[in-house]
Write a protein that holds these residues in place. Structure first.
Motif, PDB file in Angstrom:
ATOM      1  N   THR A   1      11.679   7.264  -8.578  1.00 30.12           N
ATOM      2  CA  THR A   1      10.638   7.514 -10.046  1.00 30.12           C
ATOM      3  C   THR A   1      10.768   6.079 -10.731  1.00 30.12           C
ATOM      4  O   THR A   1      10.588   6.088 -12.331  1.00 30.12           O
ATOM      5  CB  THR A   1      12.151   8.315 -11.196  1.00 30.12           C
TER       6      THR A   1
ATOM      7  N   ARG B   1       2.284   1.179  -3.870  1.00 29.28           N
ATOM      8  CA  ARG B   1       1.314   1.906  -4.509  1.00 29.28           C
ATOM      9  C   ARG B   1       0.642   3.875  -4.294  1.00 29.28           C
ATOM     10  O   ARG B   1       0.861   4.366  -5.377  1.00 29.28           O
ATOM     11  CB  ARG B   1       0.211   1.555  -3.813  1.00 29.28           C
ATOM     12  N   ARG B   2       0.976   3.953  -3.021  1.00 27.22           N
ATOM     13  CA  ARG B   2       0.852   5.531  -2.483  1.00 27.22           C
ATOM     14  C   ARG B   2       1.962   6.425  -2.993  1.00 27.22           C
ATOM     15  O   ARG B   2       1.943   7.414  -3.209  1.00 27.22           O
ATOM     16  CB  ARG B   2      -0.175   5.321  -1.276  1.00 27.22           C
TER      17      ARG B   2
ATOM     18  N   GLN C   1       4.038   5.915  -5.035  1.00 31.67           N
ATOM     19  CA  GLN C   1       4.112   6.106  -7.138  1.00 31.67           C
ATOM     20  C   GLN C   1       3.487   7.014  -7.264  1.00 31.67           C
ATOM     21  O   GLN C   1       3.482   7.206  -8.786  1.00 31.67           O
ATOM     22  CB  GLN C   1       3.826   4.475  -7.567  1.00 31.67           C
ATOM     23  N   ALA C   2       1.978   7.406  -6.481  1.00 29.13           N
ATOM     24  CA  ALA C   2       1.150   8.189  -7.007  1.00 29.13           C
ATOM     25  C   ALA C   2       1.688   9.574  -6.542  1.00 29.13           C
ATOM     26  O   ALA C   2       1.133  10.774  -6.500  1.00 29.13           O
ATOM     27  CB  ALA C   2      -0.174   7.698  -6.630  1.00 29.13           C
ATOM     28  N   ARG C   3       3.091   9.621  -5.914  1.00 29.77           N
ATOM     29  CA  ARG C   3       3.566  10.815  -5.324  1.00 29.77           C
ATOM     30  C   ARG C   3       3.059  11.057  -4.015  1.00 29.77           C
ATOM     31  O   ARG C   3       2.829  12.310  -3.823  1.00 29.77           O
ATOM     32  CB  ARG C   3       4.108  12.169  -6.661  1.00 29.77           C
ATOM     33  N   ASP C   4       2.329  10.379  -3.224  1.00 34.36           N
ATOM     34  CA  ASP C   4       1.961  10.741  -1.783  1.00 34.36           C
ATOM     35  C   ASP C   4       2.666  11.204  -0.642  1.00 34.36           C
ATOM     36  O   ASP C   4       3.305  10.554  -0.860  1.00 34.36           O
ATOM     37  CB  ASP C   4       0.954   9.703  -1.806  1.00 34.36           C
ATOM     38  N   GLU C   5       2.696  12.515  -0.073  1.00 39.96           N
ATOM     39  CA  GLU C   5       4.088  12.745   0.386  1.00 39.96           C
ATOM     40  C   GLU C   5       4.060  12.328   1.416  1.00 39.96           C
ATOM     41  O   GLU C   5       5.260  11.462   1.758  1.00 39.96           O
ATOM     42  CB  GLU C   5       3.405  14.739   0.694  1.00 39.96           C
TER      43      GLU C   5
ATOM     44  N   ASP D   1       7.849   1.094 -10.158  1.00 38.09           N
ATOM     45  CA  ASP D   1       7.482   0.344 -11.353  1.00 38.09           C
ATOM     46  C   ASP D   1       8.230  -1.015 -11.488  1.00 38.09           C
ATOM     47  O   ASP D   1       7.646  -2.287 -11.621  1.00 38.09           O
ATOM     48  CB  ASP D   1       6.659   0.329 -12.467  1.00 38.09           C
TER      49      ASP D   1
ATOM     50  N   GLU E   1       0.629  -1.304   0.568  1.00 42.45           N
ATOM     51  CA  GLU E   1       0.313   0.154  -0.178  1.00 42.45           C
ATOM     52  C   GLU E   1       1.057   1.566   0.126  1.00 42.45           C
ATOM     53  O   GLU E   1       0.486   2.785  -0.722  1.00 42.45           O
ATOM     54  CB  GLU E   1      -0.886  -0.038   1.201  1.00 42.45           C
TER      55      GLU E   1
END
Length: 228
Positions: free
Chosen positions: A69, A21-22, A24-28, A72, A18
């Motif tokens: 970066t 996944r976060r 990867q979405a650039r969740d700070e 994935d 989790e």
């Protein structure tokens, strides 16, 4: 035979999958959690190779940039911490190779084979004790720095970072038996080195001066009814 991806729970309590996944979405929050959980390990591993505080910090930053970066590319065949550690080691080795070609962490000349930031509490109300603790820490750090590369990396991974024999072997690309042998040799070399360096420090052990000395003197004078 393919290994099954394993995503353990992180120190923050969030499942690693989790968190990735976060991230990867650039969740700070996720990015911060990953960095805070791995900063010390990556810094110590990088510094163990480079023996430079500033370069080690640069390597840690570069490691995160590359990792975040290319998240994935993380397949979960090992823990995220191990994956990040490999990136940091490769980045640090790359910098060493730019000055010393053909450096390999998994190999060492036979002649060499025959040859901590260990944290100490620095906060103390007694300045003499704080000074002694800092001096001991510096002695140990210098002794670790002076270990040959392959022994230093095993010592940092196993002793300072508390990694298992298997984790260390996987990280450094050697057999567990090699880790065990190198760790034993590293401890022997470190003990001998520290004993040589610690002599001047031992002479100043159990300090009794400064405020403690003055306080005792005043207490005795007061009990004797001498002075103000």
């Amino acid at each position: 035979m393919h290994r099954t991806a394993a995503f353990p729970t992180t120190d923050s309590g969030t499942p690693e999958a989790e968190l990735i996944r976060r991230a990867q979405a650039r969740d700070e929050v996720a990015l911060r959690a990953i960095m805070q959980a791995n900063n010390r390990r990556l810094y110590r591993l990088a510094r163990g190779i480079l023996r430079s505080d500033s370069e080690a910090e640069d390597v840690v930053q570069e490691t995160y940039v590359r990792a975040f970066t290319h998240l994935d590319g993380f397949r979960g065949e090992s823990g995220l911490s191990t994956w990040l550690s490999r990136i940091a080691i490769n980045e640090a080795l790359g910098r060493v190779r730019s000055h010393k070609p053909h450096v390999e962490l998994g190999s060492v000349p036979e002649a060499t084979l025959q040859a901590q930031i260990i944290p100490f509490p620095l906060s103390s109300a007694d300045p003499e004790k704080s000074m002694a603790q800092r001096e001991i820490q510096h002695v140990v750090e210098r002794a670790v720095d002076e270990l040959p590369d392959v022994f230093r990396m095993v010592f940092i991974a196993r002793v300072m970072e508390g990694m298992s024999m298997e984790e260390t072997a996987e990280l450094l690309g050697v057999k567990p038996e090699t880790v065990k042998t190198r760790l034993h040799r590293a401890r022997t070399m470190l003990r001998e080195n520290v004993e040589k360096k610690i002599g001047p420090v031992v002479m100043d052990a159990f300090p009794f001066a400064g405020t403690r000395c003055e306080r005792l003197t005043e207490a005795v004078l007061k009990r004797l009814g001498v002075g103000a």
